[in-house]
Design an enzyme around this catalytic site. Sequence first.
Site, short mmCIF file in Angstrom:
data_model
loop_
_atom_site.label_atom_id
_atom_site.label_comp_id
_atom_site.label_asym_id
_atom_site.label_seq_id
_atom_site.Cartn_x
_atom_site.Cartn_y
_atom_site.Cartn_z
N TYR A 125 33.14 71.42 15.13
CA TYR A 125 33.34 72.04 16.45
C TYR A 125 34.33 73.20 16.33
O TYR A 125 34.08 74.31 16.81
CB TYR A 125 33.86 70.98 17.43
CG TYR A 125 34.16 71.48 18.82
CD1 TYR A 125 33.12 71.76 19.71
CD2 TYR A 125 35.47 71.66 19.25
CE1 TYR A 125 33.40 72.20 21.00
CE2 TYR A 125 35.75 72.10 20.52
CZ TYR A 125 34.71 72.36 21.40
OH TYR A 125 34.98 72.81 22.67
N1 LIG Z 1 36.23 70.38 28.48
C1 LIG Z 1 37.28 70.88 27.82
O1 LIG Z 1 38.38 70.36 27.92
C2 LIG Z 1 37.13 72.10 26.94
C3 LIG Z 1 38.22 72.56 26.19
C4 LIG Z 1 38.07 73.70 25.39
C5 LIG Z 1 36.86 74.38 25.38
N2 LIG Z 1 35.81 73.92 26.12
C6 LIG Z 1 34.56 74.70 26.08
O2 LIG Z 1 34.20 75.03 27.42
C7 LIG Z 1 32.77 75.10 27.52
C8 LIG Z 1 32.28 74.21 28.68
O3 LIG Z 1 32.66 72.86 28.40
P1 LIG Z 1 32.51 71.68 29.47
O4 LIG Z 1 33.59 70.70 29.19
O5 LIG Z 1 32.38 72.26 30.84
O6 LIG Z 1 31.11 71.03 29.00
P2 LIG Z 1 29.93 70.37 29.87
O7 LIG Z 1 29.22 69.48 28.91
O8 LIG Z 1 30.45 69.79 31.12
O9 LIG Z 1 29.03 71.62 30.25
C9 LIG Z 1 28.30 72.34 29.28
C10 LIG Z 1 27.07 72.92 29.96
O10 LIG Z 1 26.34 73.65 28.94
C11 LIG Z 1 24.97 73.35 29.09
N3 LIG Z 1 24.26 73.56 27.82
C12 LIG Z 1 24.35 72.82 26.68
N4 LIG Z 1 23.50 73.29 25.76
C13 LIG Z 1 22.87 74.36 26.32
C14 LIG Z 1 21.86 75.25 25.87
N5 LIG Z 1 21.33 75.13 24.64
N6 LIG Z 1 21.44 76.24 26.70
C15 LIG Z 1 21.95 76.36 27.95
N7 LIG Z 1 22.91 75.53 28.44
C16 LIG Z 1 23.35 74.54 27.63
C17 LIG Z 1 24.93 71.87 29.53
O11 LIG Z 1 23.69 71.52 30.12
C18 LIG Z 1 26.10 71.84 30.50
O12 LIG Z 1 25.70 72.16 31.83
C19 LIG Z 1 32.23 74.69 26.14
O13 LIG Z 1 31.93 75.86 25.40
C20 LIG Z 1 33.37 73.93 25.53
O14 LIG Z 1 33.31 73.94 24.13
C21 LIG Z 1 35.91 72.79 26.90
#
Ligand SMILES: NC(=O)c1ccc[n+]([C@@H]2O[C@H](COP(=O)([O-])OP(=O)(O)OC[C@H]3O[C@@H](n4cnc5c(N)ncnc54)[C@H](O)[C@@H]3O)[C@@H](O)[C@H]2O)c1
Length: 245
Positions: free
Chosen positions: A139
């Site tokens: 990741y």
């Molecule tokens: N949650 C955290 O604490 C955190 C921390 C640092 C970074 N991030 C980053 O923030 C971003 C969002 O994370 P989140 O926690 O909201 O995740 P989440 O799983 O709640 O949302 C991710 C969304 O991406 C969509 N998705 C996945 N694969 C896809 C594809 N191939 N095409 C189109 N859409 C797709 C999913 O359907 C979902 O709606 C990510 O890039 C994650 O790595 C999250």
Amino acid sequence: MDLDQRVVIVTGGSSGIGAHIVSDLLENNAQVIVADIQLPDAANRATGVDYRLCDITDRTSFKKFVDDVYHQYQRIDGLVNNAGVNRARLLVDYYSETPQYKLSNDDFDFMVRVNQKGPFICTQEGEYPFRGRHRRICYSATKAAVHGFTLSWAKELGEFCIRVVGVAPGINEPTPMGDAKHREALAYTRGIKTTNIDEDYSQKIPLGRQGKLDEIANLVTCLLSDKSSYITGTIINITGGKSRG
Ligand SMILES: NC(=O)c1ccc[n+]([C@@H]2O[C@H](COP(=O)([O-])OP(=O)(O)OC[C@H]3O[C@@H](n4cnc5c(N)ncnc54)[C@H](O)[C@@H]3O)[C@@H](O)[C@H]2O)c1
């Protein structure tokens, strides 16, 4: 922060951080189009948002999405590469108890395809953290690649007045990414019980709490606005002061 009907695409805008970014952009008067492989239930859809099914890892699908959006709105002002996936995996299964938590070819390909290839396809068609923690090896690597993309794409696209900025959140309110399955895998990779996975962040984060998803959304809105007109080619941490590593 009036975005004055700017047309902004948010990938993965159906849930978690993306859904909060969508709401915040709407509040600031943007026209938002979501590209996601799943759509929220009718009851959870934000009024005025144009939700479309689209897999960001499929170039043909994303190209058609962009063509359709451009045809309909005649402009695209911003792209938020938010969609991402995470599988907590070990490079080596130190505990020798649950082999499925050892990084497999499938895990590797899945994270690289969505987190690394996805933004490449979206950015090309539409116009980090260097955390070396063993349990996030793949990741982290995909996010580090996006960090590199951000710096080099900003150099290449600057002459066209296109800004490229990375947003690197730290530890936040839970999203679907941190569901029970993920927590189980994460606990295993940390060598602890799932029941002990929730940490006391008041000691570990200088601001004493997890980040709110709306705080990340506020930053993204600000970066898409003219208030950030000279910001490009950089990654902005939003971590409450918690350092990486
Ligand atoms: N949650 C955290 O604490 C955190 C921390 C640092 C970074 N991030 C980053 O923030 C971003 C969002 O994370 P989140 O926690 O909201 O995740 P989440 O799983 O709640 O949302 C991710 C969304 O991406 C969509 N998705 C996945 N694969 C896809 C594809 N191939 N095409 C189109 N859409 C797709 C999913 O359907 C979902 O709606 C990510 O890039 C994650 O790595 C999250």
